[in-house]
Design an enzyme around this catalytic site. Structure first.
Site, PDB file in Angstrom:
ATOM      1  N   LYS A  54       0.577  -0.756   0.065  1.00 36.55           N
ATOM      2  CA  LYS A  54       0.178  -0.171  -0.106  1.00 36.55           C
ATOM      3  C   LYS A  54       0.969   1.217   0.043  1.00 36.55           C
ATOM      4  CE  LYS A  54      -3.755  -2.434   2.527  1.00 36.55           C
ATOM      5  NZ  LYS A  54      -4.546  -2.321   3.674  1.00 36.55           N
ATOM      6  N   GLN A  98      -4.416  -1.697   9.705  1.00 36.64           N
ATOM      7  CA  GLN A  98      -3.692  -2.576   9.001  1.00 36.64           C
ATOM      8  C   GLN A  98      -5.177  -3.827   9.802  1.00 36.64           C
ATOM      9  OE1 GLN A  98      -3.683  -3.287   5.712  1.00 36.64           O
ATOM     10  NE2 GLN A  98      -3.522  -5.459   5.897  1.00 36.64           N
ATOM     11  N   ASP A 121     -10.418   3.582   4.913  1.00 41.31           N
ATOM     12  CA  ASP A 121     -10.980   1.592   4.701  1.00 41.31           C
ATOM     13  C   ASP A 121     -12.369   2.216   4.510  1.00 41.31           C
ATOM     14  OD1 ASP A 121      -9.082  -0.476   4.248  1.00 41.31           O
ATOM     15  OD2 ASP A 121      -8.407  -0.279   6.235  1.00 41.31           O
TER      16      ASP A 121
HETATM   17  N1  GUN Z   1      -7.117  -7.397   6.516  1.00 45.49           N
HETATM   18  C1  GUN Z   1      -7.521  -7.977   5.063  1.00 45.49           C
HETATM   19  N2  GUN Z   1      -8.124  -6.945   4.316  1.00 45.49           N
HETATM   20  C2  GUN Z   1      -8.050  -5.739   4.857  1.00 45.49           C
HETATM   21  C3  GUN Z   1      -8.191  -4.002   4.167  1.00 45.49           C
HETATM   22  O1  GUN Z   1      -8.961  -3.670   3.163  1.00 45.49           O
HETATM   23  N3  GUN Z   1      -8.003  -2.940   5.057  1.00 45.49           N
HETATM   24  C4  GUN Z   1      -7.222  -2.836   6.786  1.00 45.49           C
HETATM   25  N4  GUN Z   1      -6.845  -1.661   7.098  1.00 45.49           N
HETATM   26  N5  GUN Z   1      -7.607  -4.799   6.746  1.00 45.49           N
HETATM   27  C5  GUN Z   1      -7.508  -5.407   6.066  1.00 45.49           C
END
Ligand code: GUN
Length: 294
Positions: A54, A98, A121
């Site tokens: 990311k 995350q 998110d």
């Molecule tokens: N864990 C698995 N997918 C995601 C996501 O799209 N965002 C975040 N913050 N954590 C995740």
């Protein structure tokens, strides 16, 4: 019939170009770029990889990223205070925590502490609540489900009026994906581990979104001829022929289903690149909103 393979990498690259243009315009007009804070707690290898990807993707389109790598035993109050600091930081337009978080931390408390204007998110209860109601607009839509919809629409398929089946009811993918399909006027069925007669329900789907995390569970004879199949699963299976000793497969038995479906996303190279592109989109939208560009 052999299915059209939906190229998530190519579609994500096109979206990243759109974002790069918005970021350049922002920099020229306001002398600012979008900023994303990426908060990683603990040392899960998969989470580390996702966060690294990311941050790299941010750099490639000109978004500033701020990384916070925190020990697994950090206290909930300390983590909440960091989120509050980031809420107040004008250079941070988006905050990503995350998931999953270590079990001693209450996920809902932390996600609920993120300012909804920075909830890129789309996991804040208010954003999810708005997504789940008629005629309410969330500020942000969760990245993976949003990416699934983009893949369907940018590949030229319509959603309105279609029978859609979502396999899985997670907060991150299944549930919001079902809501988005409903807003697009599909008739939606959500299946889960207690669903009876699963193959026969899946066989009704004109649009199938598979997000259960079980390697190659959806077989060729589960799929309606001409369906559009979006495979969100990323599962490692042992493979002695691969130098890593494993390979990644989706929730769908790709080789079987591609002979039946009209279109299918591969794993890897389907939904994965779209999740990241949507995060960049949401972060840029957050910055554009903060600057009054939107
Ligand atoms: N864990 C698995 N997918 C995601 C996501 O799209 N965002 C975040 N913050 N954590 C995740």
């Amino acid at each position: 019939m052999t299915a059209q393979i939906i190229d998530g990498k190519a579609i994500a690259a096109q979206i990243r170009e759109e974002i790069r243009a918005d970021v350049a315009r922002m920099q020229q007009t306001y002398g600012k770029v979008p900023g994303l804070a990426a908060v990683l707690v603990g040392d899960r290898k998969d989470s580390q990889t996702y966060v690294r990807m990311k941050k790299k993707a941010c750099a490639e389109v000109g978004i500033a990223s701020f990384g916070y790598d925190l020990p697994a035993d950090i206290g909930q109050d300390e983590l909440r205070r960091l989120v509050e600091e980031l809420n107040a930081n004008p250079d941070v337009h988006g905050i990503l925590v995350q998931l999953p978080l270590p079990s001693h931390i209450d996920e809902e408390t932390i996600l609920g502490a993120i300012s909804i204007e920075k909830d890129v998110d789309g996991f804040h209860p208010l954003n999810i609540g708005r997504l789940s109601m008629k005629r309410r607009e969330p500020l942000f839509v969760p990245c993976t489900p949003k990416g699934c919809i983009e893949l369907i629409e940018r590949s030229g398929f319509t959603i309105e009026g279609k029978r859609a089946v979502v396999l899985g009811r997670s907060n991150i993918v299944g549930l919001p994906a079902a809501m988005l399909l409903l807003h697009k006027n599909a008739t939606v069925t959500i299946c889960h581990s207690r669903t009876r007669n699963l193959p026969s329900i899946v066989r009704e789907a004109e649009i199938l979104v598979a997000a259960v995390g079980r390697a190659e569970m959806v077989r060729g004879d589960w799929v309606r001829p001409g369906a559009v199949v979006i495979d969100v699963g990323v599962n490692a299976v042992d493979d002695p022929n691969d130098p890593r000793g494993y390979r990644l497969v989706g929730d769908v038995a790709f080789d079987e289903v591609k002979e039946v479906a009209a279109a299918i996303t591969p794993v890897p190279g389907g939904v994965g690149p779209m999740t990241i592109a949507m995060l960049l989109r949401n972060t840029t939208d957050a910055a554009m909103r903060a600057l009054g560009m939107k």
